[in-house]
Design a protein around this motif. Structure first.
Motif, PDB file in Angstrom:
ATOM      1  N   LEU A 163       5.863  82.033  -2.696  1.00  0.00           N
ATOM      2  CA  LEU A 163       4.602  82.267  -2.008  1.00  0.00           C
ATOM      3  C   LEU A 163       3.449  81.595  -2.743  1.00  0.00           C
ATOM      4  O   LEU A 163       2.544  81.026  -2.115  1.00  0.00           O
ATOM      5  CB  LEU A 163       4.341  83.766  -1.882  1.00  0.00           C
ATOM      6  N   ALA A 164       3.468  81.638  -4.090  1.00  0.00           N
ATOM      7  CA  ALA A 164       2.399  81.009  -4.875  1.00  0.00           C
ATOM      8  C   ALA A 164       2.313  79.516  -4.576  1.00  0.00           C
ATOM      9  O   ALA A 164       1.229  78.950  -4.464  1.00  0.00           O
ATOM     10  CB  ALA A 164       2.641  81.248  -6.371  1.00  0.00           C
ATOM     11  N   ARG A 165       3.468  78.862  -4.436  1.00  0.00           N
ATOM     12  CA  ARG A 165       3.460  77.434  -4.105  1.00  0.00           C
ATOM     13  C   ARG A 165       2.951  77.188  -2.687  1.00  0.00           C
ATOM     14  O   ARG A 165       2.268  76.203  -2.429  1.00  0.00           O
ATOM     15  CB  ARG A 165       4.861  76.849  -4.250  1.00  0.00           C
ATOM     16  N   LEU A 166       3.292  78.095  -1.782  1.00  0.00           N
ATOM     17  CA  LEU A 166       2.903  77.905  -0.383  1.00  0.00           C
ATOM     18  C   LEU A 166       1.395  78.043  -0.189  1.00  0.00           C
ATOM     19  O   LEU A 166       0.791  77.294   0.592  1.00  0.00           O
ATOM     20  CB  LEU A 166       3.642  78.910   0.505  1.00  0.00           C
ATOM     21  N   VAL A 167       0.769  78.997  -0.882  1.00  0.00           N
ATOM     22  CA  VAL A 167      -0.659  79.251  -0.657  1.00  0.00           C
ATOM     23  C   VAL A 167      -1.551  78.380  -1.550  1.00  0.00           C
ATOM     24  O   VAL A 167      -2.744  78.245  -1.285  1.00  0.00           O
ATOM     25  CB  VAL A 167      -1.005  80.737  -0.875  1.00  0.00           C
ATOM     26  N   SER A 168      -0.981  77.797  -2.594  1.00  0.00           N
ATOM     27  CA  SER A 168      -1.787  76.990  -3.519  1.00  0.00           C
ATOM     28  C   SER A 168      -1.991  75.578  -2.970  1.00  0.00           C
ATOM     29  O   SER A 168      -1.085  74.989  -2.371  1.00  0.00           O
ATOM     30  CB  SER A 168      -1.109  76.918  -4.889  1.00  0.00           C
ATOM     31  N   ARG A 169      -3.177  75.038  -3.195  1.00  0.00           N
ATOM     32  CA  ARG A 169      -3.464  73.649  -2.825  1.00  0.00           C
ATOM     33  C   ARG A 169      -2.965  72.656  -3.872  1.00  0.00           C
ATOM     34  O   ARG A 169      -2.877  71.462  -3.609  1.00  0.00           O
ATOM     35  CB  ARG A 169      -4.972  73.456  -2.662  1.00  0.00           C
ATOM     36  N   ALA A 170      -2.666  73.155  -5.070  1.00  0.00           N
ATOM     37  CA  ALA A 170      -2.353  72.256  -6.180  1.00  0.00           C
ATOM     38  C   ALA A 170      -1.158  71.346  -5.926  1.00  0.00           C
ATOM     39  O   ALA A 170      -1.232  70.139  -6.203  1.00  0.00           O
ATOM     40  CB  ALA A 170      -2.145  73.071  -7.461  1.00  0.00           C
ATOM     41  N   PRO A 171      -0.030  71.844  -5.401  1.00  0.00           N
ATOM     42  CA  PRO A 171       1.107  70.935  -5.207  1.00  0.00           C
ATOM     43  C   PRO A 171       0.777  69.745  -4.314  1.00  0.00           C
ATOM     44  O   PRO A 171       1.149  68.606  -4.626  1.00  0.00           O
ATOM     45  CB  PRO A 171       2.173  71.844  -4.576  1.00  0.00           C
ATOM     46  N   ALA A 172       0.067  69.993  -3.211  1.00  0.00           N
ATOM     47  CA  ALA A 172      -0.284  68.890  -2.311  1.00  0.00           C
ATOM     48  C   ALA A 172      -1.256  67.925  -2.980  1.00  0.00           C
ATOM     49  O   ALA A 172      -1.139  66.692  -2.819  1.00  0.00           O
ATOM     50  CB  ALA A 172      -0.889  69.438  -1.017  1.00  0.00           C
ATOM     51  N   GLN A 173      -2.231  68.462  -3.722  1.00  0.00           N
ATOM     52  CA  GLN A 173      -3.183  67.591  -4.415  1.00  0.00           C
ATOM     53  C   GLN A 173      -2.481  66.716  -5.442  1.00  0.00           C
ATOM     54  O   GLN A 173      -2.744  65.508  -5.544  1.00  0.00           O
ATOM     55  CB  GLN A 173      -4.245  68.448  -5.122  1.00  0.00           C
ATOM     56  N   ILE A 174      -1.568  67.317  -6.197  1.00  0.00           N
ATOM     57  CA  ILE A 174      -0.860  66.566  -7.228  1.00  0.00           C
ATOM     58  C   ILE A 174       0.045  65.516  -6.607  1.00  0.00           C
ATOM     59  O   ILE A 174       0.111  64.372  -7.077  1.00  0.00           O
ATOM     60  CB  ILE A 174      -0.056  67.525  -8.132  1.00  0.00           C
ATOM     61  N   GLU A 175       0.751  65.876  -5.544  1.00  0.00           N
ATOM     62  CA  GLU A 175       1.627  64.904  -4.893  1.00  0.00           C
ATOM     63  C   GLU A 175       0.832  63.742  -4.309  1.00  0.00           C
ATOM     64  O   GLU A 175       1.229  62.573  -4.422  1.00  0.00           O
ATOM     65  CB  GLU A 175       2.434  65.606  -3.788  1.00  0.00           C
ATOM     66  N   ARG A 176      -0.308  64.049  -3.688  1.00  0.00           N
ATOM     67  CA  ARG A 176      -1.157  62.989  -3.128  1.00  0.00           C
ATOM     68  C   ARG A 176      -1.683  62.076  -4.238  1.00  0.00           C
ATOM     69  O   ARG A 176      -1.693  60.847  -4.114  1.00  0.00           O
ATOM     70  CB  ARG A 176      -2.311  63.622  -2.353  1.00  0.00           C
ATOM     71  N   HIS A 177      -2.108  62.689  -5.315  1.00  0.00           N
ATOM     72  CA  HIS A 177      -2.619  61.901  -6.443  1.00  0.00           C
ATOM     73  C   HIS A 177      -1.506  61.072  -7.071  1.00  0.00           C
ATOM     74  O   HIS A 177      -1.713  59.911  -7.437  1.00  0.00           O
ATOM     75  CB  HIS A 177      -3.231  62.832  -7.491  1.00  0.00           C
ATOM     76  N   ARG A 178      -0.321  61.646  -7.194  1.00  0.00           N
ATOM     77  CA  ARG A 178       0.800  60.918  -7.792  1.00  0.00           C
ATOM     78  C   ARG A 178       1.148  59.676  -6.977  1.00  0.00           C
ATOM     79  O   ARG A 178       1.372  58.591  -7.535  1.00  0.00           O
ATOM     80  CB  ARG A 178       2.020  61.841  -7.907  1.00  0.00           C
ATOM     81  N   ARG A 179       1.182  59.819  -5.644  1.00  0.00           N
ATOM     82  CA  ARG A 179       1.489  58.656  -4.805  1.00  0.00           C
ATOM     83  C   ARG A 179       0.411  57.587  -4.925  1.00  0.00           C
ATOM     84  O   ARG A 179       0.710  56.384  -4.996  1.00  0.00           O
ATOM     85  CB  ARG A 179       1.639  59.091  -3.337  1.00  0.00           C
TER      86      ARG A 179
END
Length: 442
Positions: A163-179
């Motif tokens: 749930l923490a991963r689903l509600v957090s914006r961090a994973p998407a931000q990091i993946e976008r930045h990584r690409r």
């Protein structure tokens, strides 16, 4: 496990000047250094790095030793750091001209912003040179990455929670930045390879990426490198070489503004040593006596990474009689150690003279003064960072006198720290520059 100062009760070996050396850092960084030679990665850092080995977060082992060897002998050696002297002096000239322009217009200057730009540009030019057309955009993305990855996000606080991963914006931000970073770095590497293949560049023009690509191409190299290694090392070099140096330089100027006596003595030191030259160049910095003490005192009070970087226990051991199981994360509080009254007189005061006779240094042997850490995981880029700090600080003190805006008194300067991986000034360092020694425009 948190390690800062040594408890007062237990007896132990006596250090310099009759002080007891701090036992916890010595235990972790010397006695059990091999056991604590790895770094822990939080979930968001793992997402950002995707298993690519660099220098900062790679687990202790052959891969890390290989990259550390490259840093020591090829990327951050004294000879290589000296080779970037023209870059540093050129960027320092840009910094001085920007400050002089503000002074001519009668306007205050945000010195923190100017210093950060100087450090970032000099670092990027050392890593990838000046050829990359989108260097400014690359620089912006690197700075964004420093803000995204280190934070204690929900997935970091609750690593087992989906749930923490689903509600957090961090994973998407990091993946976008990584690409985005991958696209930039791929373009930079392709450009460097084309330049080398066409014979446009000579070995005398090598930036740090050129060095890495050359080592990768050498079949008999003792340091085999993958392209992913190279990409991660580039990010490590910028992250470790820019924000920490800029933070130290800002704190040095802030402490000088807050301590006029120290400011006057530092300016006298610089102007006396360089009186016959009209400008600051690196070959003249060896003549300075007091300015290095100012930098040491700044690092004592304001270590660039106050909690250093965490270490992970790789094998069970005992620290001060306590059993430390495998996998334990250990944090060394360099900020508290540098202000420990057991080892420093008047520890909260900015007194560079304390280093005149003490002999204490930050090279990892004095455990009451470890702004760069110690042991296997000590920062390998000390010479690279200090070269930027010493040159800029000497130049700013040589060419300008400094005042606070609006008649502000020195004691009114806001020295509040902001919380982060690096501890910066919370408020902008806005000051008034008064030209003192004219600049030589070449």
């Amino acid at each position: 496990m948190w390690l800062s100062r040594r408890p007062a009760a237990p007896a132990g070996p006596v250090g310099t000047a009759g002080h007891r050396p701090p036992a916890p850092p010595r235990e972790v960084m010397r006695i059990h250094d091999a056991a604590f030679a790895s770094r822990p990665l939080n979930p968001m850092q793992e997402l950002a790095y995707r298993g690519a080995e660099g220098v900062i977060f790679a687990p202790h082992g052959e891969g890390w030793r290989r990259l550390r060897g490259i840093c020591a002998t090829e990327l951050l050696s004294a000879r290589r750091v000296r080779s970037f002297r023209p870059v540093r002096e050129d960027e320092a000239g840009c910094l001085l001209r920007a400050v002089a322009a503000a002074a001519a217009a009668g306007a205050p200057v945000n010195l923190g912003e100017r210093v950060a730009a100087y450090i970032a540009d000099a670092t990027v030019r050392a890593i990838i040179g000046s050829r990359f057309e989108r260097r400014d955009a690359y620089l912006r993305m690197l700075q964004e990455g420093l803000k995204i990855v280190p934070g204690m996000t929900l997935p970091d606080l609750f690593p087992s929670s989906r749930l923490a991963r689903l509600v957090s914006r961090a994973p998407a931000q990091i993946e976008r930045h990584r690409r985005g970073m991958q696209q930039f770095i791929d373009a930079i590497i392709a450009e460097h390879r084309e330049s080398r293949a066409s014979g446009k560049d000579s070995d005398d023009d090598e930036d740090l990426l050129d060095v890495l690509l050359r080592l990768q191409k050498e079949v008999d190299s003792q340091y085999p490198l993958t392209t992913e290694n190279i990409k991660t090392v580039m990010l490590d070099m910028f992250g470790a070489g820019s924000e920490t140096s800029a933070t130290t330089l800002q704190w040095a100027m802030a402490e000088l503004m807050r301590n006029p006596r120290v400011m006057r003595r530092a300016q006298d030191d610089v102007r006396r040593a360089l009186a016959d030259h009209g400008k600051v160049t690196e070959d003249k910095l060896a003549n300075l006596h007091y300015l290095p003490l100012v930098i040491k005192e700044t690092l004592r009070l304001h270590p660039p990474a106050p909690l250093l970087l965490p270490r992970r226990c790789g094998s069970p051991c005992q620290v001060l009689g306590f059993d430390v199981p495998k996998g334990t994360m250990v944090i060394v509080n360099a900020w508290a150690i540098g202000r420990d009254p057991a080892h420093w007189d008047e520890p909260e005061e900015f007194v560079p003279e304390r280093f005149e006779a003490s002999g204490r240094d930050f090279r990892g042997t004095d455990f009451e003064f470890i702004p760069f850490g110690a042991g296997r995981r000590m920062c390998p880029g000390i010479a690279f960072g200090l070269a930027h700090i010493e040159l800029a600080l000497a130049a700013l003190l040589f060419h300008f006198d400094w005042e606070l805006p609006g008649g502000m008194a020195a004691e009114e300067l806001d020295m509040t720290e902001s919380f982060g991986v690096t501890t910066q000034l919370q408020s902008d360092l806005v000051v008034v520059a008064v030209p003192r020694v004219p600049m030589c425009i070449e």
